[in-house]
Design a protein around this motif. Structure first.
Motif, PDB file in Angstrom:
ATOM      1  N   PHE A   1      35.032 -14.979  79.447  1.00 54.17           N
ATOM      2  CA  PHE A   1      35.624 -15.689  78.117  1.00 54.17           C
ATOM      3  C   PHE A   1      36.024 -14.162  77.294  1.00 54.17           C
ATOM      4  CE2 PHE A   1      33.033 -18.830  79.645  1.00 54.17           C
ATOM      5  CZ  PHE A   1      33.851 -19.959  79.338  1.00 54.17           C
ATOM      6  N   PHE A   2      36.922 -14.724  76.205  1.00 50.39           N
ATOM      7  CA  PHE A   2      37.491 -13.559  75.251  1.00 50.39           C
ATOM      8  C   PHE A   2      36.298 -13.001  74.323  1.00 50.39           C
ATOM      9  CE2 PHE A   2      41.380 -15.509  76.052  1.00 50.39           C
ATOM     10  CZ  PHE A   2      42.277 -14.344  76.461  1.00 50.39           C
ATOM     11  N   LEU A   3      36.088 -11.675  74.325  1.00 51.32           N
ATOM     12  CA  LEU A   3      35.070 -10.750  73.728  1.00 51.32           C
ATOM     13  C   LEU A   3      35.478 -10.551  72.157  1.00 51.32           C
ATOM     14  CD1 LEU A   3      32.425  -9.390  73.834  1.00 51.32           C
ATOM     15  CD2 LEU A   3      33.643  -7.390  74.245  1.00 51.32           C
ATOM     16  N   GLU A   4      34.660 -11.030  71.365  1.00 53.55           N
ATOM     17  CA  GLU A   4      35.035 -10.748  69.897  1.00 53.55           C
ATOM     18  C   GLU A   4      34.438  -9.250  69.480  1.00 53.55           C
ATOM     19  OE1 GLU A   4      32.588 -12.667  71.354  1.00 53.55           O
ATOM     20  OE2 GLU A   4      30.727 -12.612  70.559  1.00 53.55           O
ATOM     21  N   ALA A   5      35.217  -8.997  68.453  1.00 45.58           N
ATOM     22  CA  ALA A   5      34.917  -7.681  67.777  1.00 45.58           C
ATOM     23  C   ALA A   5      33.404  -7.444  67.392  1.00 45.58           C
ATOM     24  CB  ALA A   5      35.736  -7.334  66.573  1.00 45.58           C
ATOM     25  N   HIS A   6      32.753  -8.309  67.000  1.00 50.89           N
ATOM     26  CA  HIS A   6      31.406  -8.290  66.697  1.00 50.89           C
ATOM     27  C   HIS A   6      30.644  -9.501  66.933  1.00 50.89           C
ATOM     28  CE1 HIS A   6      27.534  -7.200  64.862  1.00 50.89           C
ATOM     29  NE2 HIS A   6      27.644  -5.908  65.212  1.00 50.89           N
TER      30      HIS A   6
ATOM     31  N   VAL B   1      44.834   7.212  77.964  1.00 49.41           N
ATOM     32  CA  VAL B   1      43.554   7.056  77.664  1.00 49.41           C
ATOM     33  C   VAL B   1      43.671   6.137  76.282  1.00 49.41           C
ATOM     34  CG1 VAL B   1      42.691   9.186  78.467  1.00 49.41           C
ATOM     35  CG2 VAL B   1      43.564   9.383  76.118  1.00 49.41           C
ATOM     36  N   CYS B   2      44.609   5.860  75.442  1.00 51.10           N
ATOM     37  CA  CYS B   2      44.304   5.239  74.172  1.00 51.10           C
ATOM     38  C   CYS B   2      44.133   3.791  74.511  1.00 51.10           C
ATOM     39  CB  CYS B   2      45.730   5.220  73.610  1.00 51.10           C
ATOM     40  SG  CYS B   2      45.667   4.465  71.910  1.00 51.10           S
ATOM     41  N   PRO B   3      43.173   3.568  73.828  1.00 50.61           N
ATOM     42  CA  PRO B   3      42.713   2.164  74.067  1.00 50.61           C
ATOM     43  C   PRO B   3      43.494   1.043  73.270  1.00 50.61           C
ATOM     44  CG  PRO B   3      41.074   3.264  73.107  1.00 50.61           C
ATOM     45  CD  PRO B   3      42.049   4.094  73.084  1.00 50.61           C
ATOM     46  N   TYR B   4      44.223   1.488  72.589  1.00 54.83           N
ATOM     47  CA  TYR B   4      45.328   0.503  71.845  1.00 54.83           C
ATOM     48  C   TYR B   4      46.564   0.486  72.399  1.00 54.83           C
ATOM     49  CZ  TYR B   4      41.221  -0.099  69.040  1.00 54.83           C
ATOM     50  OH  TYR B   4      39.866  -0.319  68.541  1.00 54.83           O
ATOM     51  N   ASN B   5      47.078   1.076  73.451  1.00 51.59           N
ATOM     52  CA  ASN B   5      48.475   1.550  73.539  1.00 51.59           C
ATOM     53  C   ASN B   5      49.343   2.012  72.548  1.00 51.59           C
ATOM     54  OD1 ASN B   5      47.899   0.610  76.339  1.00 51.59           O
ATOM     55  ND2 ASN B   5      48.066  -1.695  75.520  1.00 51.59           N
ATOM     56  N   ALA B   6      48.811   2.718  71.663  1.00 51.52           N
ATOM     57  CA  ALA B   6      49.395   3.330  70.557  1.00 51.52           C
ATOM     58  C   ALA B   6      50.177   4.303  70.602  1.00 51.52           C
ATOM     59  CB  ALA B   6      48.354   3.533  69.391  1.00 51.52           C
ATOM     60  N   ILE B   7      50.304   5.037  71.771  1.00 53.88           N
ATOM     61  CA  ILE B   7      51.000   6.191  72.213  1.00 53.88           C
ATOM     62  C   ILE B   7      52.075   5.742  73.515  1.00 53.88           C
ATOM     63  CG2 ILE B   7      50.867   8.743  72.921  1.00 53.88           C
ATOM     64  CD1 ILE B   7      48.320   8.873  71.805  1.00 53.88           C
ATOM     65  N   THR B   8      53.387   6.369  73.102  1.00 54.36           N
ATOM     66  CA  THR B   8      54.351   6.181  74.332  1.00 54.36           C
ATOM     67  C   THR B   8      54.753   7.612  74.528  1.00 54.36           C
ATOM     68  OG1 THR B   8      55.810   5.438  72.580  1.00 54.36           O
ATOM     69  CG2 THR B   8      55.270   3.849  74.004  1.00 54.36           C
ATOM     70  N   VAL B   9      54.845   7.815  75.765  1.00 52.47           N
ATOM     71  CA  VAL B   9      55.308   9.157  76.320  1.00 52.47           C
ATOM     72  C   VAL B   9      56.280   8.566  77.535  1.00 52.47           C
ATOM     73  CG1 VAL B   9      54.740  11.600  77.273  1.00 52.47           C
ATOM     74  CG2 VAL B   9      52.922  10.064  76.091  1.00 52.47           C
ATOM     75  N   ASP B  10      57.362   9.555  77.603  1.00 51.82           N
ATOM     76  CA  ASP B  10      58.191   9.539  78.890  1.00 51.82           C
ATOM     77  C   ASP B  10      58.074  10.554  79.444  1.00 51.82           C
ATOM     78  OD1 ASP B  10      60.431   8.856  80.584  1.00 51.82           O
ATOM     79  OD2 ASP B  10      61.641   7.583  79.187  1.00 51.82           O
ATOM     80  N   VAL B  11      57.339  10.195  80.488  1.00 50.91           N
ATOM     81  CA  VAL B  11      56.831  11.338  81.456  1.00 50.91           C
ATOM     82  C   VAL B  11      57.896  11.813  82.241  1.00 50.91           C
ATOM     83  CG1 VAL B  11      55.349  12.122  83.155  1.00 50.91           C
ATOM     84  CG2 VAL B  11      54.382  10.270  81.478  1.00 50.91           C
ATOM     85  N   LYS B  12      58.918  10.951  82.484  1.00 47.03           N
ATOM     86  CA  LYS B  12      60.073  11.428  83.383  1.00 47.03           C
ATOM     87  C   LYS B  12      61.065  12.060  82.801  1.00 47.03           C
ATOM     88  CE  LYS B  12      59.803   8.002  86.959  1.00 47.03           C
ATOM     89  NZ  LYS B  12      59.812   6.548  86.398  1.00 47.03           N
ATOM     90  N   LYS B  13      61.404  11.724  81.350  1.00 45.50           N
ATOM     91  CA  LYS B  13      62.375  12.219  80.738  1.00 45.50           C
ATOM     92  C   LYS B  13      61.923  13.477  79.876  1.00 45.50           C
ATOM     93  CE  LYS B  13      65.363   8.529  79.687  1.00 45.50           C
ATOM     94  NZ  LYS B  13      65.308   7.242  78.833  1.00 45.50           N
TER      95      LYS B  13
ATOM     96  N   ASP C   1      29.943  -1.875  73.661  1.00 45.87           N
ATOM     97  CA  ASP C   1      30.033  -2.155  72.443  1.00 45.87           C
ATOM     98  C   ASP C   1      30.690  -1.249  71.435  1.00 45.87           C
ATOM     99  OD1 ASP C   1      28.125  -3.951  72.803  1.00 45.87           O
ATOM    100  OD2 ASP C   1      26.326  -2.863  72.061  1.00 45.87           O
ATOM    101  N   CYS C   2      31.712  -0.419  72.255  1.00 38.48           N
ATOM    102  CA  CYS C   2      32.550   0.602  71.837  1.00 38.48           C
ATOM    103  C   CYS C   2      33.331  -0.162  70.570  1.00 38.48           C
ATOM    104  CB  CYS C   2      33.391   1.161  72.525  1.00 38.48           C
ATOM    105  SG  CYS C   2      34.421   2.549  71.941  1.00 38.48           S
ATOM    106  N   HIS C   3      33.301   0.400  69.315  1.00 39.24           N
ATOM    107  CA  HIS C   3      34.194  -0.202  68.302  1.00 39.24           C
ATOM    108  C   HIS C   3      35.822   0.241  68.686  1.00 39.24           C
ATOM    109  CE1 HIS C   3      30.586  -1.152  66.553  1.00 39.24           C
ATOM    110  NE2 HIS C   3      31.347  -1.765  65.350  1.00 39.24           N
ATOM    111  N   TYR C   4      36.125   0.978  69.572  1.00 36.28           N
ATOM    112  CA  TYR C   4      37.389   1.261  69.910  1.00 36.28           C
ATOM    113  C   TYR C   4      37.519   0.980  71.504  1.00 36.28           C
ATOM    114  CZ  TYR C   4      36.814   3.612  65.715  1.00 36.28           C
ATOM    115  OH  TYR C   4      36.787   3.940  64.340  1.00 36.28           O
ATOM    116  N   ILE C   5      37.501  -0.711  71.412  1.00 41.30           N
ATOM    117  CA  ILE C   5      37.488  -1.253  73.098  1.00 41.30           C
ATOM    118  C   ILE C   5      36.728  -0.534  73.770  1.00 41.30           C
ATOM    119  CG2 ILE C   5      39.129  -2.140  74.569  1.00 41.30           C
ATOM    120  CD1 ILE C   5      41.355  -2.131  72.364  1.00 41.30           C
ATOM    121  N   ASN C   6      37.231   0.518  74.538  1.00 39.19           N
ATOM    122  CA  ASN C   6      36.477   1.098  75.560  1.00 39.19           C
ATOM    123  C   ASN C   6      36.503   2.671  75.696  1.00 39.19           C
ATOM    124  OD1 ASN C   6      39.091   1.713  76.334  1.00 39.19           O
ATOM    125  ND2 ASN C   6      38.891   0.476  78.362  1.00 39.19           N
ATOM    126  N   ALA C   7      36.646   3.335  74.595  1.00 38.07           N
ATOM    127  CA  ALA C   7      37.135   4.726  74.309  1.00 38.07           C
ATOM    128  C   ALA C   7      35.969   5.476  74.910  1.00 38.07           C
ATOM    129  CB  ALA C   7      37.324   5.087  72.865  1.00 38.07           C
TER     130      ALA C   7
END
Ligand code: SF4
Ligand code: SF4
Ligand code: SF4
Ligand code: SF4
Lengths: 601, 209
Positions: free
Chosen positions: A318-323, A394-406, A521-527
């Motif tokens: 089931f979905f996991l709540e923040a706390h 590694v960003c748990p929030y998918n907050a970073i984008t990098v174009d590795v190829k370009k 229990d990490c407050h940053y998902i799974n950091a």
């Protein structure tokens, strides 16, 4: 339900599924696929003329297959929207019209075979996940004979049989011979509370649902003989115990123990062997009909949605709540909330309560029309970035984008960054600045701490949410521990850069403690997974360099574990005492050489 | 939504700074174990520290008033408060910074109560030494902090509700009745979910629809 259909502010999209979500709190861009209904939703008056001419007969899912419907049908009488729908896979023909009888029958001309699936894009500020549950599939648990015996029903099938709007008009009959059963048994916890088959958790509602069913039955058929086989009856809610007592008073028999075997007798009734665990006796009963009280399991699309939205699941799925106590309807990702059984099995009252809570949380977020973003976020120094892609990984929030190829430099979406600092700790090119917790700021703290009497000190990193709070709790509880620790606070243990550890050793730290929230229990998902991996790596390196790995400890300490914090401190102090001056001096040299070699590489 | 790639400037370069250090007694909570005046005295000799003193209750109105006055009179631009856990009063003191015209992120808190006086009650000297270290660390840290600014971004006042069962229906109605637009997405041809299949529901034993 009809209020939803009529509400001017609600756009109802049925036969629809979310297929993609982009963006972040405040502005999510959601793509929804709406399957073709083939009947004009607005024009159809639900007159039902089409049904009369449709030649295709199929089992009706709404009645659990206990009745039939046509290929064009209304899902159920009170459906919203009320428009009919065609199941294209069953329909004889629309290409080119082979049958099309319904098209002729429909006066309003709202049947249209040229309708196609639509893709709809919506921008929203918040998302509420209310995807419900699936009933447990009893086929797997076949000792109860669900697939073999016609008179073994699931609780949902039973519901339709006693429903006034159901296939029998609410008349209870046995599926086999359409005779009214004189006796009926309910088996509890089907698919729940079992380590063997099904799920280990309690589905929360099946006890009360069965009690309700017995009351409905007793009201219609006072002389019916009802037996309930159970492990425990959990009647914990408001008014629940009362219903349970009423059921017993009406003569329903509750028997503690689940049936071991079930056989079908020639007349279709069922012979049940069950050990009554309160008396220890093996009992045999023959009953006309059996109902399996099905548990709940996570809805089918849960995992897909979880991936799409970057959410987490409990081990049960089931979905996991923040706390669990303080943020029970929030997801760890800002702007997403949970309501109902998507989060865990619950009854209607609890579902409604949670749904209103989720709405209130969403309103709280949206009412001002803007969101303020926390400034404690990371930033990329473009000219240092090597476009390796590590930070995005590694960003748990998918907050970073990098174009590795370009080979374009990494970009942080500030609104999505929660500020854990994992990216900054993982970037090997020093290209990320974690605001308010920069490398320079933290290194400075380490240096100052160890500038005098380094050998007496325990360099400790503690995450803001758990370990630091745990240390606070030790204080509040006045638990005494050795006074050698010096804590450096980071938001997340994920921020603790490998270099901070080397820096500590280079400045003469005898021991170092890294502490964070327990895994899960990490407050940053799974950091903190990355913390764990990083420490593992440093431990290996220490071993290679001949530094005792035990001088670096990783501990998970929760906000409630003040006593544990103190205990860890005592343990650290013991290790500290085992480290000699010579040893730390040796370490300083070793690490300096290692860092020098590393820098040259 | 805004994305940032910053030109990295001289954020970390040392500039001349004017730091105020306040060592809170918290009544006796801190001062009965930690020698607050000694800590304040040592701090006064640290680089960049312009004002350093003990203070009875930093978070109280008189305490805050005193700090505010000092900021004005001595043109302080960074503050270290050595008191209780930042988890308790960081918001209080950030507010104080704001009201004195300082950036709230130029504040650092050294935790002398939860980490010194309350946990080393029988070792006043060691507790004081630890307090001195914590204050030193805070002063050098505050020197390296730079101002941060909260960003406000526009938000779409609309919600997506996924699932049209009881939970989805209730949430959608609450949101819509409160004036927010809602997109309610349901997989099946009708909303209602499992609830619609039930006849009577507990505990009221009435119809579910
Ligand atoms: S066209 Fe399809 S839906 Fe219409 S009557 Fe024929 S089989 Fe039924
Ligand atoms: S980890 Fe560092 S170098 Fe690699 S892409 Fe991210 S910022 Fe660039
Ligand atoms: S600080 Fe954490 S949340 Fe923010 S971009 Fe880095 S890894 Fe992602
Ligand atoms: S700031 Fe903290 S330590 Fe100081 S008086 Fe207030 S509560 Fe006590």
């Amino acid at each position: 339900m009809t209020d939803v259909g009529r509400h001017p502010r609600i756009k109802l999209l049925t036969m629809s599924e979310v297929v993609d979500v982009k963006g972040y709190v405040g502005n999510f861009d959601v793509t929804i696929r709406k399957r073709a209904r083939y009947v004009d939703e607005k024009e159809c008056t639900a007159c039902g003329e089409c049904v009369k001419v449709c030649p295709v007969v199929r089992p009706d899912e709404f009645n659990m297959g206990l009745s039939s419907r046509r290929a064009i049908y209304s899902p159920f009488p009170q459906a919203v929207p009320s428009a009919y729908v065609i199941n294209v896979n069953e329909c004889l023909g629309h290409n080119p019209a082979v049958c099309a009888k319904c098209v002729e029958a429909c006066e309003k001309k709202c049947i249209n075979f040229h309708m196609s699936d639509e893709e709809i894009v919506e921008r929203v500020g918040s998302i509420i996940v209310a995807t419900g549950f699936d009933p447990y599939d009893p086929k797997e648990l076949d000792e109860y004979g669900y697939t073999r015996f016609q008179n073994v029903l699931t609780s949902l099938e039973f519901e339709r049989l006693v429903n006034a709007g159901g296939p029998t008009g609410g008349e209870l009959v046995r599926p086999l011979d359409r005779k009214r059963p004189a006796s009926i048994g309910f088996i509890q916890c089907v698919g729940s509370r079992s380590t063997r088959k099904g799920h280990e958790y309690c589905s929360n509602t099946c006890c009360m649902n069965t009690i309700k069913s017995t009351l409905v039955l007793k009201e219609h058929y006072p002389d019916i003989n009802i037996k309930v086989f159970y492990i425990d009856i959990r009647a914990f809610g408001k008014g629940f115990e009362d219903l349970y007592k009423r059921s017993r008073r009406l003569g329903v028999q509750y028997l503690r123990g689940l049936p071991g075997s079930i056989e079908e007798l020639p007349d279709g009734s069922l012979k049940i062997a069950v050990e009554d665990t309160s008396s220890g006796r093996l009992e045999f009963f023959s009953l006309d009909m059996l109902v399996l009280a099905l548990g709940m399991r996570p809805a089918k699309g849960t995992r897909k949605l979880q991936e799409m939205l970057g959410l987490q699941l409990t081990p049960d799925g089931f979905f996991l709540e923040a706390h669990p106590k303080l943020l029970p309807v929030d997801a760890a990702t800002r702007g997403i909330f949970f309501a109902g059984c998507a989060e865990s099995p619950k009854d209607i009252k609890e579902t409604v309560t949670q749904a209103s809570a989720a709405a209130a949380r969403a309103i709280r977020l949206m009412h001002s029309g803007q969101i303020t973003s926390e400034p404690i976020t990371s930033e990329v120094i473009a000219e240092h970035c090597n476009s390796c892609g590590r930070c995005a990984e590694v960003c748990p929030y998918n907050a970073i984008t990098v174009d590795v190829k370009k080979k374009t430099p990494a970009v942080v979406t500030t609104a999505a960054c929660a500020g854990c600092g994992t990216c900054a700790a993982e970037c090997r090119f020093g290209a990320i600045v974690m605001n308010h917790f920069t490398d320079e700021q933290i290194t400075e703290q380490i240096d100052v701490m160890l500038s005098e009497h380094a050998s007496e000190k325990i360099l400790t990193f503690a995450c803001n949410w758990c370990s630091y709070a745990g240390a606070d709790y030790a204080g509040v509880s006045r638990i005494q521990y050795p006074p050698n620790a010096r804590i450096i606070r980071t938001m997340c243990s994920g921020r603790v850069d490998e270099n901070f550890i080397w820096q500590g050793f280079m400045k003469g730290a005898p021991v170092i403690l890294v502490s964070g929230c327990h895994i899960g229990d990490c407050h940053y998902i799974n950091a903190n997974h990355w913390t764990e991996k990083r420490i593992e790596k440093v431990h290996k390196r220490m071993e290679k360099l001949g530094i005792r790995p035990e001088r670096l400890q990783l501990e998970w300490i929760s906000a409630a574990e003040g006593a544990r914090f103190a205990e860890v401190m005592s343990r650290m102090e013991k290790i500290r005492q085992s480290v000699s001056e010579i040893e730390t001096k040796e370490t300083i040299k070793t690490v300096k050489n290692y860092k020098k070699a590393d820098a040259e590489k | 939504m805004k994305t940032t790639i910053i030109e990295h400037t001289d954020k970390n370069e040392a500039r001349s700074v004017r730091i105020g250090v306040y060592v809170c007694h918290c009544g006796l909570n801190i001062s009965q174990t930690v020698d607050c005046e000694k800590v304040a005295h040592i701090a006064s000799g640290l680089d960049g520290v312009v004002v350093s003193k003990g203070i009875g209750y930093a978070c109280s109105e008189p305490g805050q008033h005193e700090i505010r006055n000092d900021i004005e009179e001595n043109m302080l631009d960074r503050i270290v408060i050595a008191s209780c856990s930042p988890r308790l009063h960081e918001p209080t003191f950030r507010q104080l910074m704001l009201s004195s015209g300082l950036n709230p992120y130029l504040l650092e808190i050294a935790n002398l109560r939860e980490q010194c006086s309350w946990v080393h009650m029988k070792e006043p000297e060691a507790a004081t030494a630890k307090a001195v270290d914590l204050v030193k660390m805070s002063v050098s840290r505050v020197r390296r902090l730079f101002p941060l600014y909260e960003e406000t971004l526009p938000l779409t006042q609309k919600s997506l509700v996924i699932g049209g069962g009881v939970a989805g229906i209730q949430t959608a109605l609450d949101l819509a009745d409160s004036g927010f637009d809602v997109v309610l997405v349901e997989k099946k041809p009708s909303i209602g979910g499992t609830m619609a299949q039930l006849d009577k529901t507990f505990p009221t034993m009435d119809c579910s629809i």
